[in-house]
Scaffold this active site. Sequence first.
Site, short mmCIF file in Angstrom:
data_model
loop_
_atom_site.label_atom_id
_atom_site.label_comp_id
_atom_site.label_asym_id
_atom_site.label_seq_id
_atom_site.Cartn_x
_atom_site.Cartn_y
_atom_site.Cartn_z
N GLN A 51 0.82 -1.22 0.00
CA GLN A 51 0.00 0.00 0.00
C GLN A 51 0.85 1.27 0.00
OE1 GLN A 51 -2.69 -1.50 3.37
NE2 GLN A 51 -4.07 -0.22 2.17
N CYS A 99 -10.77 0.29 3.66
CA CYS A 99 -9.36 0.13 3.30
C CYS A 99 -8.77 1.50 3.02
CB CYS A 99 -9.24 -0.78 2.08
SG CYS A 99 -7.53 -1.08 1.57
N LEU A 100 -7.57 1.73 3.51
CA LEU A 100 -6.91 3.02 3.27
C LEU A 100 -6.63 3.24 1.77
CD1 LEU A 100 -4.44 3.00 6.29
CD2 LEU A 100 -6.61 4.25 6.09
N GLU A 142 -5.39 -7.85 5.44
CA GLU A 142 -4.03 -7.38 5.22
C GLU A 142 -3.25 -8.33 4.32
OE1 GLU A 142 -3.43 -4.46 5.78
OE2 GLU A 142 -5.15 -4.15 7.08
N HIS A 145 -3.68 -8.10 0.62
CA HIS A 145 -2.89 -7.06 -0.06
C HIS A 145 -1.58 -7.62 -0.63
CE1 HIS A 145 -5.12 -3.35 0.60
NE2 HIS A 145 -5.28 -3.62 1.87
NI NI Z 1 -6.61 -2.49 3.08
#
Ligand code: NI
Length: 175
Positions: A51, A99-100, A142, A145
Amino acid sequence: MIREVLRMGDPRLLRVAQPVTKFATQQLAELLQDMRDTMAHLDGAGLAAPQIGVDLRVVIFGGMSNPRYPDAPAVPDTVLINPELVPLSSVEDDGWEGCLSVPGLRGWVPRWTHLRYAGYAQTGQRFERVVEGFHARVVQHECDHLNGILYPMRIRDFSRFGFTDVLNIPGIADE
Ligand code: NI
C-alpha cells in the site's frame, strides 16, 4: 516518515509481493517505522507494505478495540512478515470493511471466521496464532494485499457497498 498510500487503480496494488529474506535489518526497521507512522496518521487498523509501494510480504495491524466485538480483546499490535494463513473451518462470516487504499467506502465482505496464521516478527523469529472473529478478519484483509487482492474483489453483495458517510455504519476503522 508518513508515506503516500496508493489508491485502488494503481497497478502496484495488484502485484504478488516478494518474500522478505533478511530480517533485523536497518531497511526493514525503516519500512516498519514508515508503515506505523502512516497507519497512525490515517487512523488505520492495519497496513500492508504494497500500500506504500513496497513490494514485500510485510503487514502490520492492531492497536484498536472494535465496537462490533465488544467482548473480544483488542487485536494486539502485530508485525507479520511472510505470512501463511490456514482456515480452521469452512465457516465464513460477513462484516464491514474499509481500506486506506479505497478511501471513503465500505463493503460487506465474507471472511473465514477461524484461522491459524504463522509468519515472522521483525527479528526473524517465527510465531503462530489461532484467531477468530475480528482479528481473523483483519489478518485476511491485510494478507490479501500481499496477493494483489483488495476487499472489493471479495464482495458478493454489492447492495452493501457504498460511501461510509451514506451507509452510516458504527465506527469501523480502515484496514
Ligand atoms: Ni486495506
